[in-house]
Every structure is written in structure tokens, then in C-alpha cells.
Scaffold this motif. Sequence first.
Motif, PDB file in Angstrom:
ATOM      1  N   GLY A  66       3.721  -4.193  -9.465  1.00  0.00           N
ATOM      2  CA  GLY A  66       4.586  -5.253  -8.973  1.00  0.00           C
ATOM      3  C   GLY A  66       5.837  -4.713  -8.298  1.00  0.00           C
ATOM      4  N   ILE A  67       6.448  -3.709  -8.897  1.00  0.00           N
ATOM      5  CA  ILE A  67       7.660  -3.123  -8.332  1.00  0.00           C
ATOM      6  C   ILE A  67       7.356  -2.411  -7.013  1.00  0.00           C
ATOM      7  CG2 ILE A  67       9.385  -1.303  -8.699  1.00  0.00           C
ATOM      8  CD1 ILE A  67       9.396  -2.164 -11.688  1.00  0.00           C
ATOM      9  N   SER A  68       6.193  -1.775  -6.919  1.00  0.00           N
ATOM     10  CA  SER A  68       5.825  -1.111  -5.664  1.00  0.00           C
ATOM     11  C   SER A  68       5.620  -2.143  -4.554  1.00  0.00           C
ATOM     12  CB  SER A  68       4.558  -0.271  -5.843  1.00  0.00           C
ATOM     13  OG  SER A  68       3.415  -1.089  -6.032  1.00  0.00           O
ATOM     14  N   TYR A  69       5.021  -3.291  -4.894  1.00  0.00           N
ATOM     15  CA  TYR A  69       4.884  -4.369  -3.911  1.00  0.00           C
ATOM     16  C   TYR A  69       6.257  -4.862  -3.459  1.00  0.00           C
ATOM     17  CZ  TYR A  69      -0.149  -5.070  -4.895  1.00  0.00           C
ATOM     18  OH  TYR A  69      -1.503  -4.935  -5.023  1.00  0.00           O
ATOM     19  N   MET A  70       7.146  -5.044  -4.421  1.00  0.00           N
ATOM     20  CA  MET A  70       8.488  -5.536  -4.098  1.00  0.00           C
ATOM     21  C   MET A  70       9.242  -4.529  -3.232  1.00  0.00           C
ATOM     22  SD  MET A  70       9.380  -7.157  -7.844  1.00  0.00           S
ATOM     23  CE  MET A  70      11.000  -7.788  -7.436  1.00  0.00           C
ATOM     24  N   PHE A  71       9.089  -3.237  -3.529  1.00  0.00           N
ATOM     25  CA  PHE A  71       9.727  -2.200  -2.713  1.00  0.00           C
ATOM     26  C   PHE A  71       9.180  -2.235  -1.287  1.00  0.00           C
ATOM     27  CE2 PHE A  71       9.750   2.126  -0.964  1.00  0.00           C
ATOM     28  CZ  PHE A  71      11.119   2.394  -0.992  1.00  0.00           C
ATOM     29  N   THR A  72       7.858  -2.370  -1.159  1.00  0.00           N
ATOM     30  CA  THR A  72       7.235  -2.496   0.167  1.00  0.00           C
ATOM     31  C   THR A  72       7.799  -3.700   0.903  1.00  0.00           C
ATOM     32  OG1 THR A  72       5.185  -1.445  -0.601  1.00  0.00           O
ATOM     33  CG2 THR A  72       5.059  -2.789   1.405  1.00  0.00           C
ATOM     34  N   GLY A  73       7.913  -4.805   0.171  1.00  0.00           N
ATOM     35  CA  GLY A  73       8.469  -6.007   0.773  1.00  0.00           C
ATOM     36  C   GLY A  73       9.897  -5.810   1.258  1.00  0.00           C
ATOM     37  N   LEU A  74      10.705  -5.097   0.461  1.00  0.00           N
ATOM     38  CA  LEU A  74      12.104  -4.876   0.824  1.00  0.00           C
ATOM     39  C   LEU A  74      12.240  -4.075   2.117  1.00  0.00           C
ATOM     40  CD1 LEU A  74      14.100  -4.117  -2.463  1.00  0.00           C
ATOM     41  CD2 LEU A  74      14.251  -6.118  -0.984  1.00  0.00           C
ATOM     42  N   TRP A  75      11.523  -2.960   2.214  1.00  0.00           N
ATOM     43  CA  TRP A  75      11.705  -2.142   3.415  1.00  0.00           C
ATOM     44  C   TRP A  75      11.128  -2.838   4.640  1.00  0.00           C
ATOM     45  CZ3 TRP A  75       8.009  -0.491   6.685  1.00  0.00           C
ATOM     46  CH2 TRP A  75       6.721  -0.232   6.220  1.00  0.00           C
ATOM     47  N   GLN A  76      10.104  -3.663   4.457  1.00  0.00           N
ATOM     48  CA  GLN A  76       9.576  -4.398   5.602  1.00  0.00           C
ATOM     49  C   GLN A  76      10.547  -5.487   6.059  1.00  0.00           C
ATOM     50  OE1 GLN A  76       5.637  -5.681   4.415  1.00  0.00           O
ATOM     51  NE2 GLN A  76       4.727  -3.753   5.091  1.00  0.00           N
ATOM     52  N   LEU A  77      11.226  -6.129   5.115  1.00  0.00           N
ATOM     53  CA  LEU A  77      12.231  -7.126   5.482  1.00  0.00           C
ATOM     54  C   LEU A  77      13.411  -6.480   6.196  1.00  0.00           C
ATOM     55  CD1 LEU A  77      12.167  -9.349   2.266  1.00  0.00           C
ATOM     56  CD2 LEU A  77      11.310  -9.955   4.538  1.00  0.00           C
TER      57      LEU A  77
END
Length: 353
Positions: free
Chosen positions: A203-214
Motif C-alpha cells: 500500500g505504501i509503495s502504491y501511495m509513493f508511486t501516486g505521490l511522485w506521479q502527482l
Amino acid sequence: MNNISLNAKISTTNFLKSLTTLLLMVLVVKWLHIEESIGLFDLMLIVVPGFIVNAFLPLTFRLPFCFLLTSFTTVWLFGLSIGLSILATILLLFSITLLPIAWNYRALLVFVFTFLIALFRLQVFEWGASTKVVTIVGILVMFRTILYLYEIKYEKEDPGIWKRLNYFFLLPNLIFFIFPIVDYKTFIRNHYSQAAFSNYKLGISYMFTGLWQLLLYRLLYYYTIPSLDDIDNIFTLIQYMTMSYALIVRLSGLFHFSVGIICLFGFKLPPTFDNYFLAVNFSDLWRRINIYWKDFVMKVFYYPIYFKFKKKNNFAVFSTIMIVFFFNWFFHAYQWFWIRGSFLLKNNDILFW
């Protein structure tokens, strides 16, 4: 003790690792004002304490807690009156799907119920804050209800009321109105299907991916897309078209972050996008981009339509694809209707599809 109970346990050390990483991401969200307009930081003020409590609750209480957490957040975000109205309306819709009658009648009742709240969305009828209530209700359940009805038609085993309720009430959907269509069977099957720490890391890796893409989206939006007034030759036109397509990274970022939050509460979910800029043709792009949408369309529409054809030939494939393209347009217009209150029937939209 069964495997799920063992998987739900986590050591203090691993929990602190997960919590520390999560808190650092919250600081990044606050410091860089990421998706401030939709209230991402406000949501994280609920997610972090909820994650802490959920991680150490006895397994029996975790699903009820998740439902109560989403219910509380609904009231907190939208106010007591509107929040309770949203919860009551969705619960009424949910109760219709559980009626002890034939599936066809339940589906018909859901359709009638949806049609009635659509009339409120069109402001044919209006009562108090009904427009805002039905707007949020429509956004929360517009696609999951369709997939849920499809799945329960063939469901052989009852997963329990709490898993069903949590499928309807997904916490991040309260602020992310453009939301991935989470697969019902995957959601039900994968609650603590792996060790808790592995699930939290995912879950945290998904959220990190989401952050850098945003963050990447922000750079693209401000520095690479020319304004319409600046498009005066073929090169600026190509730049505008190319970089506008690249803005899909925001959608990918929102989806990854949403799914990451769900994983923090024990539900193992697959990625929502898969390196879509590396696609080599249209078919490859279809497999990589918005995977949850692709799976939804294939499961609910493509395969049922295709297997209606007696001969499984090229004509059957072509006809099915054309019908599915129509559904693609219709459901994007349907999504637009709940968000904006009108269908997409403009010439440029028809040309796009």
C-alpha cells in the motif's frame, strides 16, 4: 489459528517502519500542497489514526471498524445532515441488493432506484440538499453497483455482510471522485491474504508511486503544455497534443494513491496502471492503461456479448469491440453525469470516441 489470523498480526518493529514511512508521506502532502483542492491532507488525518487502530484491533473487529471509519469520515467531510443522508441512501441501495427475491427483480429495483436519484441529480425533484447528496452517492456507487450486481448473480459463497459493506464504502472514494473500479471478487478474496507487513508495504509503495506521479503532473501542467493562444504552428500543436496525453499521469497518481490507502486496511489489490508509456500498440496500451476499467469492461460486457455469437470468428470479435466502444462512451458520459450533472453529447466528444 487460521492463515488470515496469522497474516493479520504484525510485529512492533515492522509496524513502526510502516507508520514512519506513512507519516513522512503525509508531511510531503502537506508541505507540497499535493491535491490540496480535494482535501488529500484532510483525508490523511483520518487515514493515519485509522491505520494505527486497525493494525492492532482483533481481526474480528477490523472490518466493522473500517466501515465505521468511512461512515465517520463521510459525516466529518460533508457535515452531519448531508453525511448521514449519503450513508442512509447508500445503505438503502445496498439493502435492495440483499432482498430475498430473484436476482432479476433486485437488478430492476436497483435500476429504478438509480433512475429516481438521477432525477434528483437533474433537479427534476429537489428537497433541501438533495442535489449534493445524490451527487456524492452517484459518484461513490455508480460503477461498483454494476460490478457488484454482476458478481452476486454468480456468487456461490457468502463473504459476509462486513466485506460487502466495505466494498460499497471505500474510504478514499470520499475525496477521489474519479476512482478505480475495484474488482469485487479480488477485494473479497484478498483481505489479509498475505502477511500484514507485506500488505502495508504494498500500500505504501502504491501511495509513493501516486505521490511522485502527482508531482510529475504538476511539472508537466505548468511547464510543458502551451496555452491555446500560443499554438501557432505544427510544432506547438504536436507539443500540446503530446503533453496533454501525458497528463494521464495525474489519473494514474490518483488511482495508485487510492488503492494504496485501501491496502493499508488489509486488502491486497493489484496495480491500476502498468508502464503505459511503454505500450507498443493499441492492444498493448489497452492492457496497460487503467487496468481496473479494462477488467470491468471485459468481464461485464465484452465476454458476455462475445459468447452470444454462435460463431466465434472475426465478425464476432469486431462486432463485440464496436459494441464495447459504445459502452466505453456511455459509461464515461454516465460518470460525467454524476460529477457534473449533464451528459457528454458534444461534437468533439463524439469525434474522440
